[in-house]
Design a protein around this motif. Sequence first.
Motif, PDB file in Angstrom:
ATOM      1  N   HIS A  60      24.242 -11.588 -21.569  1.00 31.44           N
ATOM      2  CA  HIS A  60      24.651 -12.076 -20.257  1.00 31.44           C
ATOM      3  C   HIS A  60      25.728 -13.142 -20.430  1.00 31.44           C
ATOM      4  O   HIS A  60      25.486 -14.173 -21.064  1.00 31.44           O
ATOM      5  N   VAL A  61      26.893 -12.921 -19.850  1.00 33.61           N
ATOM      6  CA  VAL A  61      27.976 -13.905 -19.921  1.00 33.61           C
ATOM      7  C   VAL A  61      27.637 -15.084 -19.018  1.00 33.61           C
ATOM      8  O   VAL A  61      27.279 -14.911 -17.859  1.00 33.61           O
ATOM      9  N   GLU A  62      27.782 -16.284 -19.578  1.00 35.70           N
ATOM     10  CA  GLU A  62      27.547 -17.504 -18.806  1.00 35.70           C
ATOM     11  C   GLU A  62      28.817 -18.305 -18.594  1.00 35.70           C
ATOM     12  O   GLU A  62      28.854 -19.183 -17.746  1.00 35.70           O
ATOM     13  N   GLY A  63      29.861 -17.997 -19.328  1.00 32.68           N
ATOM     14  CA  GLY A  63      31.135 -18.683 -19.149  1.00 32.68           C
ATOM     15  C   GLY A  63      32.206 -18.033 -19.999  1.00 32.68           C
ATOM     16  O   GLY A  63      31.921 -17.489 -21.066  1.00 32.68           O
ATOM     17  N   LEU A  64      33.425 -18.071 -19.490  1.00 32.47           N
ATOM     18  CA  LEU A  64      34.552 -17.496 -20.210  1.00 32.47           C
ATOM     19  C   LEU A  64      35.797 -18.288 -19.825  1.00 32.47           C
ATOM     20  O   LEU A  64      36.061 -18.469 -18.633  1.00 32.47           O
ATOM     21  N   VAL A  65      36.513 -18.771 -20.831  1.00 30.73           N
ATOM     22  CA  VAL A  65      37.788 -19.436 -20.600  1.00 30.73           C
ATOM     23  C   VAL A  65      38.802 -18.826 -21.553  1.00 30.73           C
ATOM     24  O   VAL A  65      38.466 -18.426 -22.665  1.00 30.73           O
ATOM     25  N   ALA A  66      40.042 -18.758 -21.103  1.00 29.20           N
ATOM     26  CA  ALA A  66      41.073 -18.162 -21.952  1.00 29.20           C
ATOM     27  C   ALA A  66      42.440 -18.674 -21.543  1.00 29.20           C
ATOM     28  O   ALA A  66      42.653 -19.077 -20.402  1.00 29.20           O
ATOM     29  N   ASP A  67      43.331 -18.627 -22.505  1.00 26.47           N
ATOM     30  CA  ASP A  67      44.726 -18.974 -22.288  1.00 26.47           C
ATOM     31  C   ASP A  67      45.551 -18.070 -23.189  1.00 26.47           C
ATOM     32  O   ASP A  67      45.601 -18.286 -24.406  1.00 26.47           O
ATOM     33  N   GLY A  68      46.117 -17.040 -22.604  1.00 25.70           N
ATOM     34  CA  GLY A  68      46.948 -16.118 -23.379  1.00 25.70           C
ATOM     35  C   GLY A  68      46.158 -15.381 -24.436  1.00 25.70           C
ATOM     36  O   GLY A  68      45.243 -14.628 -24.137  1.00 25.70           O
ATOM     37  N   ASP A  69      46.500 -15.638 -25.708  1.00 24.42           N
ATOM     38  CA  ASP A  69      45.896 -14.920 -26.828  1.00 24.42           C
ATOM     39  C   ASP A  69      44.666 -15.603 -27.418  1.00 24.42           C
ATOM     40  O   ASP A  69      44.177 -15.199 -28.474  1.00 24.42           O
ATOM     41  N   HIS A  70      44.156 -16.637 -26.752  1.00 20.76           N
ATOM     42  CA  HIS A  70      42.975 -17.346 -27.251  1.00 20.76           C
ATOM     43  C   HIS A  70      41.957 -17.481 -26.127  1.00 20.76           C
ATOM     44  O   HIS A  70      42.328 -17.705 -24.976  1.00 20.76           O
ATOM     45  N   GLY A  71      40.680 -17.347 -26.479  1.00 17.64           N
ATOM     46  CA  GLY A  71      39.652 -17.479 -25.459  1.00 17.64           C
ATOM     47  C   GLY A  71      38.307 -17.803 -26.068  1.00 17.64           C
ATOM     48  O   GLY A  71      38.098 -17.674 -27.280  1.00 17.64           O
ATOM     49  N   ALA A  72      37.396 -18.230 -25.208  1.00 14.97           N
ATOM     50  CA  ALA A  72      36.023 -18.541 -25.618  1.00 14.97           C
ATOM     51  C   ALA A  72      35.067 -17.941 -24.600  1.00 14.97           C
ATOM     52  O   ALA A  72      35.284 -18.037 -23.396  1.00 14.97           O
ATOM     53  N   LEU A  73      34.014 -17.353 -25.105  1.00 19.37           N
ATOM     54  CA  LEU A  73      32.979 -16.736 -24.294  1.00 19.37           C
ATOM     55  C   LEU A  73      31.651 -17.394 -24.663  1.00 19.37           C
ATOM     56  O   LEU A  73      31.340 -17.561 -25.839  1.00 19.37           O
ATOM     57  N   ARG A  74      30.896 -17.781 -23.643  1.00 22.27           N
ATOM     58  CA  ARG A  74      29.544 -18.316 -23.856  1.00 22.27           C
ATOM     59  C   ARG A  74      28.574 -17.340 -23.213  1.00 22.27           C
ATOM     60  O   ARG A  74      28.750 -16.932 -22.066  1.00 22.27           O
ATOM     61  N   ALA A  75      27.551 -16.933 -23.986  1.00 23.53           N
ATOM     62  CA  ALA A  75      26.615 -15.923 -23.486  1.00 23.53           C
ATOM     63  C   ALA A  75      25.195 -16.227 -23.931  1.00 23.53           C
ATOM     64  O   ALA A  75      24.962 -16.958 -24.895  1.00 23.53           O
ATOM     65  N   ARG A  76      24.271 -15.631 -23.196  1.00 17.01           N
ATOM     66  CA  ARG A  76      22.845 -15.652 -23.529  1.00 17.01           C
ATOM     67  C   ARG A  76      22.485 -14.242 -23.988  1.00 17.01           C
ATOM     68  O   ARG A  76      22.823 -13.256 -23.323  1.00 17.01           O
ATOM     69  N   VAL A  77      21.802 -14.152 -25.118  1.00 17.80           N
ATOM     70  CA  VAL A  77      21.434 -12.865 -25.692  1.00 17.80           C
ATOM     71  C   VAL A  77      19.909 -12.785 -25.732  1.00 17.80           C
ATOM     72  O   VAL A  77      19.246 -13.703 -26.215  1.00 17.80           O
ATOM     73  N   ILE A  78      19.384 -11.698 -25.216  1.00 14.14           N
ATOM     74  CA  ILE A  78      17.944 -11.479 -25.146  1.00 14.14           C
ATOM     75  C   ILE A  78      17.572 -10.345 -26.094  1.00 14.14           C
ATOM     76  O   ILE A  78      18.256  -9.322 -26.164  1.00 14.14           O
ATOM     77  N   GLY A  79      16.459 -10.536 -26.786  1.00 13.01           N
ATOM     78  CA  GLY A  79      15.960  -9.511 -27.689  1.00 13.01           C
ATOM     79  C   GLY A  79      14.454  -9.602 -27.800  1.00 13.01           C
ATOM     80  O   GLY A  79      13.814 -10.392 -27.106  1.00 13.01           O
ATOM     81  N   THR A  80      13.894  -8.797 -28.680  1.00  8.45           N
ATOM     82  CA  THR A  80      12.466  -8.855 -28.950  1.00  8.45           C
ATOM     83  C   THR A  80      12.255  -8.941 -30.454  1.00  8.45           C
ATOM     84  O   THR A  80      13.019  -8.365 -31.239  1.00  8.45           O
ATOM     85  N   SER A  81      11.194  -9.660 -30.830  1.00  2.00           N
ATOM     86  CA  SER A  81      10.839  -9.775 -32.239  1.00  2.00           C
ATOM     87  C   SER A  81      10.058  -8.539 -32.666  1.00  2.00           C
ATOM     88  O   SER A  81       9.717  -7.680 -31.842  1.00  2.00           O
ATOM     89  N   GLU A  82       9.724  -8.472 -33.951  1.00  4.70           N
ATOM     90  CA  GLU A  82       8.930  -7.357 -34.468  1.00  4.70           C
ATOM     91  C   GLU A  82       7.552  -7.311 -33.823  1.00  4.70           C
ATOM     92  O   GLU A  82       6.931  -6.251 -33.749  1.00  4.70           O
ATOM     93  N   THR A  83       7.061  -8.463 -33.336  1.00  6.78           N
ATOM     94  CA  THR A  83       5.743  -8.510 -32.696  1.00  6.78           C
ATOM     95  C   THR A  83       5.820  -8.234 -31.205  1.00  6.78           C
ATOM     96  O   THR A  83       4.804  -8.239 -30.517  1.00  6.78           O
ATOM     97  N   GLY A  84       7.039  -8.049 -30.682  1.00  9.87           N
ATOM     98  CA  GLY A  84       7.216  -7.772 -29.265  1.00  9.87           C
ATOM     99  C   GLY A  84       7.477  -8.997 -28.414  1.00  9.87           C
ATOM    100  O   GLY A  84       7.653  -8.887 -27.202  1.00  9.87           O
ATOM    101  N   ALA A  85       7.512 -10.180 -29.022  1.00 15.67           N
ATOM    102  CA  ALA A  85       7.793 -11.410 -28.285  1.00 15.67           C
ATOM    103  C   ALA A  85       9.274 -11.452 -27.894  1.00 15.67           C
ATOM    104  O   ALA A  85      10.145 -11.019 -28.658  1.00 15.67           O
ATOM    105  N   GLU A  86       9.550 -11.976 -26.695  1.00 19.21           N
ATOM    106  CA  GLU A  86      10.940 -12.098 -26.257  1.00 19.21           C
ATOM    107  C   GLU A  86      11.632 -13.226 -27.013  1.00 19.21           C
ATOM    108  O   GLU A  86      11.062 -14.296 -27.219  1.00 19.21           O
ATOM    109  N   LEU A  87      12.845 -12.963 -27.433  1.00 17.09           N
ATOM    110  CA  LEU A  87      13.680 -13.947 -28.115  1.00 17.09           C
ATOM    111  C   LEU A  87      14.903 -14.207 -27.262  1.00 17.09           C
ATOM    112  O   LEU A  87      15.420 -13.289 -26.609  1.00 17.09           O
ATOM    113  N   GLU A  88      15.385 -15.452 -27.267  1.00 15.20           N
ATOM    114  CA  GLU A  88      16.581 -15.791 -26.518  1.00 15.20           C
ATOM    115  C   GLU A  88      17.499 -16.635 -27.399  1.00 15.20           C
ATOM    116  O   GLU A  88      17.051 -17.587 -28.050  1.00 15.20           O
ATOM    117  N   PHE A  89      18.773 -16.265 -27.418  1.00 21.46           N
ATOM    118  CA  PHE A  89      19.774 -16.961 -28.205  1.00 21.46           C
ATOM    119  C   PHE A  89      20.952 -17.325 -27.314  1.00 21.46           C
ATOM    120  O   PHE A  89      21.213 -16.669 -26.306  1.00 21.46           O
TER     121      PHE A  89
END
Length: 125
Positions: A60-89
């Motif tokens: 999920h994108v939470e922010g994006l800034v850019a100027d020409g050929d340079h940019g930064a993206l901030r995102a939240r990434v959701i996954g699950t562990s081997e035990t099925g627990a939700e992980l968030e990065f």
Amino acid sequence: MDAATLLARLATVIDAHDWAGLPDLLHRDFTCRLVHTGEVFDRDGWVRLNADYPGFQRMHVEGLVADGDHGALRARVIGTSETGAELEFAVASFATVRDGLLAELVEVWADVGQDAPAGTRPQLT
């Protein structure tokens, strides 16, 4: 494409698990450096890392800034562990564009929901 367009498209492609479409956004000389591990991936290696990453679900994108050929993206990434627990990065991706494609990414990843180390924050009253 400029950095803003490429980063927005990158997030869409990754969120959709469109691993066949991911290389189309990357320059033939693409590199990605993961700051937290020191690893550097080439184009094929980075596509493979994303496609094979265990438990990845959403980006999920939470922010994006850019100027020409340079940019930064901030995102939240959701996954699950081997035990099925939700992980968030959280990830911050810093991009450089060349010839209308992503040529370089530097990514900074962090676990979400960690407690601050003891003794590092003033006590609020």
